[in-house]
Design a protein around this motif. Structure first.
Motif, short mmCIF file in Angstrom:
data_model
loop_
_atom_site.label_atom_id
_atom_site.label_comp_id
_atom_site.label_asym_id
_atom_site.label_seq_id
_atom_site.Cartn_x
_atom_site.Cartn_y
_atom_site.Cartn_z
N SER A 1 0.86 -1.18 0.00
CA SER A 1 0.00 0.00 0.00
C SER A 1 0.90 1.24 0.00
N GLN A 2 0.28 2.38 -0.27
CA GLN A 2 1.04 3.62 -0.19
C GLN A 2 1.54 3.83 1.24
N SER B 1 5.36 10.63 4.87
CA SER B 1 3.90 10.53 4.93
C SER B 1 3.35 9.80 3.70
N ARG B 2 2.17 9.23 3.86
CA ARG B 2 1.50 8.57 2.75
C ARG B 2 1.17 9.59 1.67
N GLN B 3 0.87 10.83 2.08
CA GLN B 3 0.54 11.88 1.13
C GLN B 3 1.70 12.15 0.17
N SER B 4 2.92 12.03 0.65
CA SER B 4 4.09 12.23 -0.22
C SER B 4 4.10 11.17 -1.33
N PRO C 1 10.26 12.96 -5.67
CA PRO C 1 11.04 12.54 -4.50
C PRO C 1 12.44 13.13 -4.53
N SER C 2 13.04 13.25 -3.35
CA SER C 2 14.43 13.70 -3.26
C SER C 2 15.34 12.59 -3.77
#
Length: 177
Positions: free
Chosen positions: A17-18, A28-31, A42-43
Motif C-alpha cells: 500500500s502507499q 507521509s502517505r501523502q508524499s 522525491p528527493s
C-alpha cells in the motif's frame, strides 16, 4: 515512464500500500500519493531508498523521467550530516586558529572543551528520533559506531581511573585512611 508511474508499478508488484511504502521511507502517505500523481518529485535520497527497497537499479527507476533528472541535478545540496561534519571541521579550525594566535594554554582549556562537548553530545542524543535511526542503521554502521565509541572512551576511562587511584594514594600518604 515517469517516476510516479514506475513507483506505483513497483509498489503494486510488491503488493504494498502507499502507507506501507511511506512507513518504509519514514515519510507521509501523502508524499507517496503526490509522487504517484506527478504533483511532486522525491528527493535523491528517497529515489535511492526506493531503488533499494524494490531491488531495482536507479536507471530502471528514473529512466524516462526528464523532469526528475533535471530536478535532481538542480537540487544537489548537502545532507544534514554533511553540513554538520563540514561546519564542525570549519568552525573548529577557525576557533583553533584564534586560540593559537592568542597563545592559549591548551592543557588548561582542553578539559573544559571536552566537558562542554560531552554535554552537547548528551543533549544531541536526547534530541534524536532513535526509532528512525535504529531502523536505518546497517550492521557496518553499528560496528563503526562501537569502535569509535570504544576509541573515544578509553582515554576518559584512563584519566578517570588514574585520577581515582592517585587521589586514594595521596589520601593514604596524607594519613586520611
Amino acid at each position: 515512464m515517469k517516476i510516479g508511474e514506475q513507483l506505483k508499478k513497483q509498489r503494486e508488484l510488491n503488493h504494498w500500500s502507499q502507507q506501507k511504502l511511506a512507513d518504509q521511507l519514514h515519510i507521509s502517505r501523502q508524499s507517496i500519493s503526490k509522487w504517484e500523481q506527478g504533483t511532486a518529485l522525491p528527493s535523491f535520497a528517497n529515489v535511492v531508498a526506493i531503488s533499494d527497497l524494490f531491488n531495482i537499479t536507479l536507471d530502471e527507476l528514473i529512466r524516462g523521467d526528464e523532469e526528475l533528472m533535471r530536478d535532481l541535478k538542480e537540487n544537489q545540496t548537502f545532507t544534514p550530516v554533511e553540513k554538520i561534519v563540514w561546519l564542525s571541521i570549519g568552525i573548529a579550525i577557525i576557533v583553533f586558529a584564534v586560540l593559537f594566535s592568542f597563545k592559549a594554554d591548551f592543557n588548561q582549556i582542553t578539559p573544559w572543551l571536552q566537558g562542554i562537548g560531552i554535554l552537547f553530545l548528551i543533549a544531541l542524543f536526547f534530541s534524536l528520533d532513535w526509532q528512525k535511526i535504529n531502523q536505518a542503521l546497517s550492521k557496518k554502521a553499528i560496528v563503526l559506531a562501537i569502535v569509535a565509541g570504544v576509541l573515544l572512551l578509553i582515554p576518559y576511562l584512563n584519566d578517570t581511573i588514574i585520577s581515582f587511584f592517585k587521589g586514594l594514594s595521596d589520601g593514604y600518604h596524607a594519613g586520611w585512611f
